[in-house]
Each structure stands twice: as C-alpha cells, then as structure tokens.
Design an enzyme around this catalytic site. Structure first.
Site, PDB file in Angstrom:
ATOM      1  N   GLY A 145      63.963  72.455   9.061  1.00  0.00           N
ATOM      2  CA  GLY A 145      62.773  72.825   9.806  1.00  0.00           C
ATOM      3  C   GLY A 145      63.074  73.754  10.943  1.00  0.00           C
ATOM      4  O   GLY A 145      64.164  74.320  11.055  1.00  0.00           O
ATOM      5  N   SER A 166      69.557  92.777  14.255  1.00  0.00           N
ATOM      6  CA  SER A 166      69.356  93.649  13.098  1.00  0.00           C
ATOM      7  C   SER A 166      69.352  92.773  11.847  1.00  0.00           C
ATOM      8  O   SER A 166      70.100  91.803  11.755  1.00  0.00           O
ATOM      9  CB  SER A 166      70.485  94.675  12.999  1.00  0.00           C
ATOM     10  OG  SER A 166      70.476  95.522  14.127  1.00  0.00           O
ATOM     11  N   ASP A 204      68.595  82.306   4.657  1.00  0.00           N
ATOM     12  CA  ASP A 204      68.985  80.905   4.878  1.00  0.00           C
ATOM     13  C   ASP A 204      69.191  80.180   3.552  1.00  0.00           C
ATOM     14  O   ASP A 204      70.059  79.322   3.430  1.00  0.00           O
ATOM     15  CB  ASP A 204      67.901  80.161   5.680  1.00  0.00           C
ATOM     16  CG  ASP A 204      68.046  80.391   7.179  1.00  0.00           C
ATOM     17  OD1 ASP A 204      69.173  80.677   7.623  1.00  0.00           O
ATOM     18  OD2 ASP A 204      67.043  80.293   7.900  1.00  0.00           O
ATOM     19  N   HIS A 239      65.040  78.430  21.356  1.00  0.00           N
ATOM     20  CA  HIS A 239      65.021  78.909  19.969  1.00  0.00           C
ATOM     21  C   HIS A 239      66.332  78.587  19.245  1.00  0.00           C
ATOM     22  O   HIS A 239      66.336  78.243  18.075  1.00  0.00           O
ATOM     23  CB  HIS A 239      64.779  80.420  19.984  1.00  0.00           C
ATOM     24  CG  HIS A 239      64.395  80.979  18.657  1.00  0.00           C
ATOM     25  ND1 HIS A 239      63.186  80.704  18.059  1.00  0.00           N
ATOM     26  CD2 HIS A 239      65.051  81.802  17.813  1.00  0.00           C
ATOM     27  CE1 HIS A 239      63.121  81.340  16.901  1.00  0.00           C
ATOM     28  NE2 HIS A 239      64.237  82.004  16.720  1.00  0.00           N
ATOM     29  N   SER A 279      59.542  80.022  11.532  1.00  0.00           N
ATOM     30  CA  SER A 279      58.388  80.706  12.122  1.00  0.00           C
ATOM     31  C   SER A 279      58.808  82.087  12.602  1.00  0.00           C
ATOM     32  O   SER A 279      59.954  82.280  12.993  1.00  0.00           O
ATOM     33  CB  SER A 279      57.874  79.897  13.309  1.00  0.00           C
ATOM     34  OG  SER A 279      58.894  79.796  14.271  1.00  0.00           O
ATOM     35  N   HIS A 280      57.891  83.031  12.558  1.00  0.00           N
ATOM     36  CA  HIS A 280      58.125  84.348  13.161  1.00  0.00           C
ATOM     37  C   HIS A 280      56.862  84.737  13.917  1.00  0.00           C
ATOM     38  O   HIS A 280      56.273  85.790  13.682  1.00  0.00           O
ATOM     39  CB  HIS A 280      58.496  85.382  12.089  1.00  0.00           C
ATOM     40  CG  HIS A 280      59.755  86.124  12.420  1.00  0.00           C
ATOM     41  ND1 HIS A 280      59.908  87.468  12.262  1.00  0.00           N
ATOM     42  CD2 HIS A 280      60.926  85.703  12.946  1.00  0.00           C
ATOM     43  CE1 HIS A 280      61.116  87.847  12.663  1.00  0.00           C
ATOM     44  NE2 HIS A 280      61.754  86.785  13.078  1.00  0.00           N
ATOM     45  N   ASN A 281      56.451  83.846  14.829  1.00  0.00           N
ATOM     46  CA  ASN A 281      55.150  83.995  15.482  1.00  0.00           C
ATOM     47  C   ASN A 281      55.113  85.113  16.517  1.00  0.00           C
ATOM     48  O   ASN A 281      54.260  85.989  16.469  1.00  0.00           O
ATOM     49  CB  ASN A 281      54.762  82.684  16.174  1.00  0.00           C
ATOM     50  CG  ASN A 281      54.764  81.511  15.205  1.00  0.00           C
ATOM     51  OD1 ASN A 281      54.599  81.700  14.011  1.00  0.00           O
ATOM     52  ND2 ASN A 281      54.968  80.310  15.710  1.00  0.00           N
ATOM     53  N   LYS A 329      63.498  75.465   3.119  1.00  0.00           N
ATOM     54  CA  LYS A 329      63.368  75.483   4.567  1.00  0.00           C
ATOM     55  C   LYS A 329      62.202  76.379   4.960  1.00  0.00           C
ATOM     56  O   LYS A 329      61.873  77.305   4.228  1.00  0.00           O
ATOM     57  CB  LYS A 329      64.646  76.036   5.196  1.00  0.00           C
ATOM     58  CG  LYS A 329      64.621  75.973   6.720  1.00  0.00           C
ATOM     59  CD  LYS A 329      65.869  76.537   7.349  1.00  0.00           C
ATOM     60  CE  LYS A 329      65.781  76.370   8.861  1.00  0.00           C
ATOM     61  NZ  LYS A 329      66.799  77.118   9.548  1.00  0.00           N
TER      62      LYS A 329
END
EC number: 6.3.5.3
Length: 739
Positions: free
Chosen positions: A537, A318, A120, A52, A97-99, A94
């Site tokens: 990306g 956090s 970001d 990640h 993902s937060h899958n 940009k």
C-alpha cells in the site's frame, strides 16, 4: 553549479526547514553524525525523512493492519505484496498515489504514476498483467475539473496502452472536496512463479551496484517532499517537481529486467525501482534491508543535463530507472544484456560491510552517513487526534428520509449522477484487451483475467465511498473493504488480500489525523473478518487545498482467485424469464447516499452500525451458489440502492425486468450494505432456494424490455433503452459544456 551553503550557513539560516525538516529533526541528525550535516547530507535526510518516504506520521496507523495469512508470500516492506494462487503461481499487486503531481501537470502526473507502479511490480520479478485506477475529481460543472479529468484519463491510457498492459477497471467519483486536490491512485497486478520472486537487497561485500535505464535529469527533485506538504493554489508553478514519462523506454526496461531475473538468477542479488526520492531512496533501502553499506560514485551516473550537483543527482525523480545489485565480475554480462534492449547499464558503486552510505563526486566525498539513519531511523510521531466538530453535530440530526414524488424520474436522475453514470467514455480510451487475457471487460463489478496455462482466473477491483468515511471513518473503512470483497465475490472469485492507498488531509491537524486513525480500525476489522490481509500500500497525506482537506479516502484494491473459469460471473442479466433475487435485508440507510446528495445538496448524519458477520455470511452464500453453477448473474447493491443495481443489471444485454418489492418507494434507493442482486435460471430455482434459504428474496424476473419496479406505494416504469442512454450519455454531456 551554484556555490553550496556551508554546514554552518545551513544551520544559521535554517535552510533545512525549507526542505521540510523540523528543528528537532535537524538536531537529531547532528547527534547521529556527531557534526553538522553538509548541503548534500541535509538534502538526503530531508527526503528520506519526509512522510512520503519514511511514513513517520502513519507508521503507528499501519501497525493496526493484519498483514499475514496462509496465502501471503510477501507482505508490506518490499516493492509489492505477493499472494499464492496455487499451481506454483502467485499474484503480485500494489497501489500507489500520484495526487500532488496530477494536480499540477495532470497528463504527466497520471502517466508517471502508472509507470512507477508498473516498475514496483516487475522489480519483484512479476510480469504485469493489468492496471486499475481510482480517481477523484471536483464537480464536472467546473471547467478546470473537466480539464483535469480529461488529461488524467489521457495520461493513464497513453502510458498503459503504449507499454502494452491492459487497463481493466477502476472507479471514479466526483465531489466538491476534490476540486483543488484530485486523487490519482493506480494499481498494478502481476503474475509470477514462486521460484522467480526477487527481493530488493544489496548484499555481499564488493558486489556491484548498477544503474539501468533512462539518464538522470533535474526533473522531480524534491517530489517526495512536495508530496508531503499541503497544497496551495500558488503551487501550480511547481512543475519541475513533476516528472515526464517514456512508456516505450519502460517497456524495454520491463523486458530487460524480467530477462535478467528469469535467466540470470546466479548473478543477480537485488533489484529496485528508483521511485520517490530517486537514487538515494532506492540505494539506501537496498543496503539497509540487507544490513550492508554502500559506496556510490556519482561521476559515473548517466546524466542528461550538465553540471548537476550531487544533491540533484541523488534526489532526481527522473522516470524509467532501476538499481540492480549483481555479483562482482558480472558487470559486463549485465551491461551486454541491457544493450540488447537498447538500454544503458552502468556500474556506479559497490556494497560494503560497514553500514555507511558514502557518496563520491569529483574525487571528493560528498556524503558519509549511516545507511540505517536514512532508511530506518526517521523519527516516528504519534500524532494527536480528536473527533471533528462535525461528528458531534451529526449525532444530533434525525436520520434523513427522502421525499419522493415520482420514483421513475428519480431513478433517471440518479443514473445521470456522474458518480453512478456509466464510465464507458473513460474506459473506451483504455486498451483493456492487449495481452488477450481479459475475460470480463471494464464496467462489471470486477475485472477478470484468465491465468494462462491453468484453469484459473483472477478478479480485481478498486473501491471506496468517501462519503461514508466523511460521516463515520470507522464504519466507512469497514464498508470500503466489504464492498471490494462483494465485487470480487459477485464475479465468482474468492477474495485473497488487499492493497490500499490511504488519501487523507494533514496529520498535523488532530481532526484530520483522527479520520486516518479511526478509519484504519475499520479497515483492519473488515480485513480480519473477511480474511483479506493488507499486503502492500501507500499513504498520501497533506491532501488539502488552502486549508480544506479532502474527504478521508482509503482506496481499497482487492484481488481474488476463481478456481475454474466456468465460474466467472458478471452483473448482466442473461436470459428472459430468469428469476431475480435480492440477497440481504434493506433498511433506512439514506445518510451519505446519492439521494441525500441530490435532495439536500450535501451529506450529513450518522451511519447505522455495520454487521461484518452478516456481510461475511452473505458473501459466502453467494460465492457457494456461483461455484456450484446456480447463478446466471450477480451484482452488488451500492450507490443508488436496489433500483440502480437492477437497472445496471439490465443495461449490458438491453433486457428488462418486472420486480415487486414489499418496500415503501424511498427504500428502493436506500444504500444498505451486504446486499446482492442475483439472477437464476428457472431450472435452478429449487436448488438455489434450498442452498440460500431465508436469505434470498425472490423479487421478480428478467423480461425482454422495460424497467418495471413495484414498491408498496409507487411504480418505476421506464424503457431500458431510454434509461441506458441517460446513464451512458451523462458524463459525455457534462464534458461538452463550454467553460
């Protein structure tokens, strides 16, 4: 605080393996440090060397992408990419993902995904002007899927609406492969003046590192490692790895950071979002990019829980926190600025020149490692890949040709498929008008926002049909980029660049890695042909549940510029008696199509090779016709083929159409690429046909009501009102089912 295991115990019990480090990686760390790492250091390496944060499995793939172009001001490597749009302005965008978090805690997972991508954008100095999202779920007939869908949508709208950034577009698809592993990809777009672009660097010996925003808690520890593992049903207990967002705090943080960037360039050196892997990631990256070292004093970090260990403080994810590097002596000034926004800013460290990352806690040094070892020197793996078994099976199949008894009923059925059906019930929960710049609302090919103070507008879209990628990752990758560009062109804009979210299965499985490897070739080829470099990306691997991977899903986010707002075009037919044209040829493209899914209950077979030169030529012709004012409406032909594209074009203004196509009935539903449906006022007929030439097929005209489409061997005939009602009510009806 617990008693931390000693370096020796960590090594003997192989505790590092629980945190995702391999034996080889652990030995590499020993070699770098010339000793055994302690508990905190082992934790730092485990997150910074996770896929990640380090992209250790995907770096060789990302090298394939074109990242430069005359319009690119900032490519991959910073918080977001930046593209010039003229007039001293640039667009910053940009996707992230937060899958994994969204599968466990869908509301907070989606909300914090939105919060992170917004940070970001403003960390670059840009004001965020729009959000888009790309969502994938299992089948809506399943109660848990309905719950996830509802909560994810609520999380996105809850955060976006509160912070006051319009959610203007996106796409949603439903496939069984996403049942246990939904995808939540969020894209943010911002505007910036060239002279205000800010980089995330920490340099200048003695300069201060400031922590600003929310206090640090124990939420999200090892979130980055969590996102670098496969998912199993038992992991729904991992809620502590999901953070909780506060959009009102983020709104203050956004305004304070933009104030600092705009008005205090003299004292500001660098700024970065604390995202994945929290404080360690942001601080190590800022120092590494500048070739500096850092000293951090954890006792000064604002904490909202007691007795936090160094490990917890450095790894906490956090939300709503930024790290800022300022000139020595300017600390008080910055703290006062943040105080006016009711935010805390605290000096927690300083820049050194020795390249070491040193962390102190309770008067003791708790970590002392080379900055570059954390941020740059993660091992890079060239993973093995091999073509999946299914590809060989697909090659043996005869091309699928649908059997149709009643074309009218089939069109109605297609319009009710959740992937094609109207997403109005979703985007009505989003505030798409806040900031009042949105010109083209959700529901058309691309969202369009005007750029205040200029005559320009920006078009933006997210696209990916993962079914095509399942059948052929390379051609599917080309199609994803081409379709995004087609949507941008249909709104009257020149495509500029893309961002991507590469959602795939485990890179440790050669068949999954082959999908990533070959689809990247397709994406790269299309980007080169269409002149849209990849400027930012995100990679999300390990999207598997109990060993079953999702379809390869590279979400393509694209932005384009419209030089003159008078050229903005939508998909809706405008006027009765306007002429309807089909641009592009239609072939027997049924593999991977919506009609194949309906009739076979699955998708299979090969994709026909895709001609990128023809795609580019068709796009350029359509854009030219729009720019010279000859086109009333434009819509790309996608899922469901010409029949669905025509129906969608009629729905917005509840008009009708009378069309005759020299095709057999099944071809009305073929999903051939590189096609557009345009409508043209009769007064422009001659000029339009002269400009477009043989590429344009005049197929009919816009009428007051009724969808009438003649094929060679059948006629579709239904009322616009009835078809539109089926299309609009399909998802709300499915959502109302009882478990």
């Amino acid at each position: 605080m617990m008693n931390e295991p000693t370096p020796k115990e960590i090594k003997e019990t192989r505790l590092y393996a629980e945190w995702g480090l391999t034996d080889e990686e652990y030995h590499q760390i020993e070699t770098i440090l010339q000793r055994e790492p302690n508990y905190t250091e082992t934790g730092l390496f485990s997150v910074m060397w996770s896929e990640h944060c380090s992209y250790k499995n995907s770096k060789p793939v990302l090298k394939k992408f074109p990242t430069e172009g005359p319009q690119v001001l900032q490519g991959p490597g910073e918080g977001a990419g930046i593209v010039d749009i003229g007039d001293g302005l640039a667009v910053v965008f940009k996707a992230e993902s937060h899958n994994h978090p969204s599968a466990v805690e869908p509301y907070e997972g989606a909300a914090t995904g939105v919060g992170g991508i917004i940070r970001d954008i403003f960390s670059m100095g840009a004001r965020p002007i729009a959000l888009l999202d790309s969502l994938r779920f299992g089948e809506l007939t399943d109660a848990r899927t309905r719950y996830l869908f509802q909560e994810v949508v609520a999380g996105i709208s809850g955060y976006g609406n509160c912070i006051g950034i319009p959610t203007v577009g996106g796409e949603i698809a439903f496939e069984p492969c996403y049942q246990g592993n939904p995808l939540v990809n969020a894209m943010c777009v911002g505007l910036i003046r060239h002279d205000e672009i800010q980089k995330g660097q920490a340099k200048g010996v003695g300069n201060s590192i400031l922590y600003v925003g929310a206090k640090t808690g124990r939420d999200g520890i090892h979130g980055a490692t969590f996102a670098s593992e496969e998912f199993s049903e038992g992991e729904e207990q991992q809620r502590s790895a999901v953070q909780v967002g506060d959009p009102f705090m983020e709104k203050l943080l956004l305004e304070a950071c933009l104030d600092l960037i705009k008005n205090h360039q003299d004292i500001l050196i660098g700024i970065q979002d604390m995202g994945a892997a929290g404080l360690v990631s942001s601080s190590a990256e800022m120092a590494s990019k500048a070739g500096s070292g850092l000293i951090l004093e954890l006792d000064k970090v604002p904490q909202r829980e007691t007795q936090m260990s160094p490990y917890e403080m450095l790894l906490s994810e956090s939300q709503e926190r930024m790290l800022i590097c300022v000139e020595k002596g300017a600390e008080q000034q910055v703290c006062e600025l943040f105080q006016t926004y009711d935010l805390e800013a605290v000096a927690i460290g300083s820049v050194t020149d020795d390249g070491q990352y040193r962390v102190f806690h309770g008067g003791k040094i708790v970590a002392d490692v080379p900055v570059d070892a954390l941020a740059e020197e993660a091992p890079v793996y060239q993973k093995a890949y091999q073509e999946p078994e299914r590809m060989r099976a697909f090659k043996k199949l005869a091309p699928f040709i649908p059997e149709i008894t009643n074309s009218t009923e089939l069109l109605k059925r297609l319009l009710q498929q959740p992937t094609i059906a109207s997403k109005k019930s979703v985007y009505e929960t989003y505030d798409s008008q806040v900031q009042t710049n949105t010109v083209v609302q959700p529901g058309s090919d691309a969202a369009v926002l005007r750029v205040r103070g200029t005559n320009k507008a920006l078009a933006m879209t997210t696209d990916c049909n993962s079914r095509y990628l399942y059948l052929n990752p390379e051609i599917g990758g080309q199609i994803a980029v081409a379709e995004a560009a087609r949507n941008i062109v249909a709104s009257g804009a020149q495509p500029l660049a893309i961002t991507d979210c590469l959602n795939y299965g485990s890179p440790d499985k050669p068949e999954s890695f082959w999908e990533l490897w070959t689809s990247a070739d397709g994406i790269a080829a299309a980007c080169r042909q269409l002149g849209t470099p990849v400027i930012s990306g995100n990679v999300s691997l390990y999207n598997e549940t109990d060993g079953q991977a999702i379809y390869p899903t590279p979400m393509i986010g694209m932005v384009g510029v419209i030089e003159d707002v008078s050229q903005i075009t939508t998909q809706a037919f405008k006027q009765v008696d306007d002429l309807i044209y089909l641009i592009g040829e239609t072939h027997a493209d049924f593999n991977g199509s919506e009609i194949q899914k309906i009739q076979l209950g699955r998708i299979e077979g090969q994709l026909r090779s895709f001609d990128l030169k023809e795609e580019k030529a068709n796009q350029e012709l359509v854009l030219k016709a729009i720019q010279v004012g000859l086109v009333a409406s434009a819509h790309d032909c996608a899922e469901g083929g010409v029949a669905v594209a025509l129906a969608e074009s009629a729905f917005a203004n509840e008009l009708g159409l009378q069309v005759t196509l020299p095709l057999k009935k099944e071809y009305l539903f073929a999903e051939t690429q590189s096609r557009f449906i345009l409508s043209v006022s009769p007064q422009h007929q001659e000029a339009f046909e002269t400009l477009i030439g043989r590429k344009a097929q005049h197929i009919g005209k816009v009428t007051e009501t009724g969808l009438v489409i003649h094929a060679l061997d059948d006629v579709i005939n239904c009322s616009t009102k009835e078809a539109k009602a089926l299309w609009e009510d399909a998802i709300p009806c499915l959502m109302k089912q009882k478990a």
